[in-house]
Scaffold this active site. Structure first.
Site, PDB file in Angstrom:
ATOM      1  CE  LYS A   1      78.330  48.889 -37.719  1.00 16.02           C
ATOM      2  NZ  LYS A   1      77.521  49.848 -38.545  1.00 16.02           N
TER       3      LYS A   1
ATOM      4  N   GLY B   1      72.992  45.111 -35.849  1.00 17.59           N
ATOM      5  CA  GLY B   1      71.947  44.768 -36.813  1.00 17.59           C
ATOM      6  C   GLY B   1      70.828  45.806 -36.860  1.00 17.59           C
TER       7      GLY B   1
ATOM      8  CD1 TRP C   1      67.091  42.620 -41.734  1.00 18.46           C
ATOM      9  CD2 TRP C   1      68.212  41.366 -40.247  1.00 18.46           C
ATOM     10  NE1 TRP C   1      66.660  41.325 -41.872  1.00 18.46           N
ATOM     11  CE2 TRP C   1      67.338  40.541 -40.982  1.00 18.46           C
ATOM     12  CE3 TRP C   1      69.033  40.795 -39.267  1.00 18.46           C
ATOM     13  CZ2 TRP C   1      67.256  39.159 -40.746  1.00 18.46           C
ATOM     14  CZ3 TRP C   1      68.970  39.420 -39.041  1.00 18.46           C
ATOM     15  CH2 TRP C   1      68.094  38.605 -39.766  1.00 18.46           C
TER      16      TRP C   1
ATOM     17  CG  HIS D   1      73.187  53.316 -30.852  1.00 15.28           C
ATOM     18  ND1 HIS D   1      72.773  52.124 -31.377  1.00 15.28           N
ATOM     19  CD2 HIS D   1      73.755  53.996 -31.880  1.00 15.28           C
ATOM     20  CE1 HIS D   1      73.071  52.089 -32.679  1.00 15.28           C
ATOM     21  NE2 HIS D   1      73.659  53.215 -32.998  1.00 15.28           N
TER      22      HIS D   1
ATOM     23  NE  ARG E   1      76.462  40.668 -35.592  1.00 14.88           N
ATOM     24  CZ  ARG E   1      76.989  41.178 -36.686  1.00 14.88           C
ATOM     25  NH1 ARG E   1      77.128  42.493 -36.816  1.00 14.88           N
ATOM     26  NH2 ARG E   1      77.378  40.388 -37.668  1.00 14.88           N
TER      27      ARG E   1
ATOM     28  CB  SER F   1      80.267  44.580 -37.059  1.00 11.76           C
ATOM     29  OG  SER F   1      79.465  45.300 -37.952  1.00 11.76           O
TER      30      SER F   1
ATOM     31  N   GLY G   1      77.100  40.728 -43.098  1.00  7.52           N
ATOM     32  CA  GLY G   1      75.784  40.330 -42.584  1.00  7.52           C
ATOM     33  C   GLY G   1      75.714  38.859 -42.208  1.00  7.52           C
TER      34      GLY G   1
HETATM   35  P1  A3P Z   1      78.875  42.905 -40.353  1.00 14.16           P
HETATM   36  O1  A3P Z   1      79.841  44.048 -40.234  1.00 14.16           O
HETATM   37  O2  A3P Z   1      79.212  41.771 -39.443  1.00 14.16           O
HETATM   38  O3  A3P Z   1      78.667  42.467 -41.752  1.00 14.16           O
HETATM   39  P2  A3P Z   1      74.179  48.138 -37.678  1.00 14.16           P
HETATM   40  O4  A3P Z   1      73.070  48.080 -38.664  1.00 14.16           O
HETATM   41  O5  A3P Z   1      73.716  48.048 -36.262  1.00 14.16           O
HETATM   42  O6  A3P Z   1      75.117  49.231 -37.943  1.00 14.16           O
HETATM   43  O7  A3P Z   1      74.972  46.753 -37.857  1.00 14.16           O
HETATM   44  C1  A3P Z   1      75.704  46.516 -39.025  1.00 14.16           C
HETATM   45  C2  A3P Z   1      75.846  45.017 -39.203  1.00 14.16           C
HETATM   46  O8  A3P Z   1      74.590  44.480 -39.682  1.00 14.16           O
HETATM   47  C3  A3P Z   1      76.872  44.688 -40.264  1.00 14.16           C
HETATM   48  O9  A3P Z   1      77.436  43.442 -39.863  1.00 14.16           O
HETATM   49  C4  A3P Z   1      76.013  44.579 -41.513  1.00 14.16           C
HETATM   50  O10 A3P Z   1      76.602  43.877 -42.564  1.00 14.16           O
HETATM   51  C5  A3P Z   1      74.791  43.868 -40.954  1.00 14.16           C
HETATM   52  N1  A3P Z   1      73.584  44.075 -41.759  1.00 14.16           N
HETATM   53  C6  A3P Z   1      73.204  45.181 -42.446  1.00 14.16           C
HETATM   54  N2  A3P Z   1      72.056  44.981 -43.085  1.00 14.16           N
HETATM   55  C7  A3P Z   1      71.663  43.710 -42.817  1.00 14.16           C
HETATM   56  C8  A3P Z   1      70.532  42.908 -43.209  1.00 14.16           C
HETATM   57  N3  A3P Z   1      69.596  43.388 -44.018  1.00 14.16           N
HETATM   58  N4  A3P Z   1      70.478  41.661 -42.742  1.00 14.16           N
HETATM   59  C9  A3P Z   1      71.432  41.159 -41.919  1.00 14.16           C
HETATM   60  N5  A3P Z   1      72.518  41.856 -41.520  1.00 14.16           N
HETATM   61  C10 A3P Z   1      72.631  43.125 -41.955  1.00 14.16           C
END
Ligand code: A3P
Length: 322
Positions: A68, A70, A73, A134, A156, A164, A290
């Site tokens: 969680k 990012g 991304w 991870h 993060r 998240s 995000g």
């Molecule tokens: P939130 O739950 O705070 O919105 P992971 O990819 O490690 O599982 O993390 C998920 C988090 O990254 C979520 O945060 C999600 O919304 C955010 N996320 C997913 N795609 C993203 C992107 N393209 N840019 C920025 N944040 C992104």
């Protein structure tokens, strides 16, 4: 839980019975402590398979995160950077438009969960294999530690990470009982979370990035959100594929940032309706808001203070700050 049990080797079943065990606050009912970190049974099985059988190549790029932070991304950005000469007209066709980033850059844990020694030959569009994990630094297989492969670690703010995680798990659990936010918070603070303690996972890679900056690029989600282009350029240099002056002039970095943006990815058909193979849950669970700072909408000031204190103490001598 039954499916998981069926896929565990006798060795892992025996190991599990000797390990500290906690009830999980997430999709997995239980977490087990192994080499000082917490895992669901199926990921422990994967870890042992990886430690035993994964052979890193010097050309591999491994993306590492706490869950969680990012990951989705980062996977999209790195995939787009590394493969940009194959798909140089992303408006026409790009694999990221029809595939979720977790399919294009798979987790080692998922590859090794069921198969003890999976065939990885289909992993790359070019000479570079893009992988993710991870797994904490201390438990990485020697094959990764001893090779020259590069690692990108993305971390993060733990408060946003926890929130998240909380939403992610509630979505996965669907109509199952969700437990209380307070209970989950308590466990997170105690370090009981998949691949956690959160801080120890970060510190292992932070130290490696200080000792071997040529091997580990350490990034923060918040800084990437604030200055995406600067970090994209940095990533490209680190990955051995810097943007040329001409690419910059043509706006290639901006094109990649747009392709990988939360708004673009989360609105693609594949990410709205597609499902993660095996696990079966929707790709949409990887996209929520995000944004930076959403924890203020969910945590009390006392909880925020408590988590900040833990973070301050854990990172005290490291030079790392949030
Ligand atoms: P939130 O739950 O705070 O919105 P992971 O990819 O490690 O599982 O993390 C998920 C988090 O990254 C979520 O945060 C999600 O919304 C955010 N996320 C997913 N795609 C993203 C992107 N393209 N840019 C920025 N944040 C992104």
């Amino acid at each position: 839980e039954q499916v998981i049990q069926n896929n565990l080797t006798e060795e892992v079943k025996n190991l599990l019975s000797s390990l500290p065990k906690e009830s999980g606050w997430m999709i997995s009912d239980h977490l087990y402590q192994y080499q000082n970190f917490w895992y669901p049974a199926i990921h422990l099985q994967a870890l042992l398979n990886i430690q035993r059988n994964f052979q890193a190549l010097d050309t591999d790029l491994v993306l590492v995160t706490n869950p969680k932070c990012g990951t989705t991304w980062l996977k999209a950005l790195c995939f787009a950077i590394v493969n940009r000469f194959h798909f140089d007209n992303p408006k026409q066709y790009h694999p990221l438009l029809t595939n979720n980033p977790h399919i294009l850059v798979p987790f080692l844990e998922n590859l090794y969960m069921i198969d003890q020694n999976p065939d990885l030959s289909c992993l790359s569009f070019n000479a570079t294999r893009l992988l993710s994990t991870h797994i904490p630094h201390a438990s990485l297989p020697d094959s990764i530690k001893d090779s020259k492969c590069k690692l990108v670690y993305l971390c993060r703010d733990p408060k946003d990470t926890f929130i998240s995680f909380w939403h992610f798990n509630n979505k996965l659990r669907k109509d199952m009982e969700h437990g209380s936010l307070e209970e989950a918070f308590e466990k997170f603070c105690e370090g009981v979370v998949e691949f956690g303690p959160f801080w120890d996972n970060v510190l292992g890679y932070w130290k490696m990035s200080l000792e071997s900056p040529e091997r580990v690029l350490f990034l923060k989600y918040e800084e990437m959100k604030k200055e995406p282009k600067t970090h994209l350029m940095k990533l490209a240099v680190f990955l051995g594929s810097p943007f040329s002056a001409e690419e910059e002039k043509d706006g290639v970095p901006e094109e990649i940032l747009n392709l990988c943006s939360f708004d673009n990815l989360s609105n693609l058909e594949v990410n709205k309706t597609g499902k993660m193979p095996m696990a079966g849950f929707e790709f949409s669970v990887f996209f929520r808001r995000g944004e930076v700072g959403d924890h203020v909408n969910h945590l009390t000031p006392e909880m925020i203070e408590r988590l900040d204190k833990i973070t301050e103490q854990k990172f005290l001598d490291s030079g790392l700050k949030f």
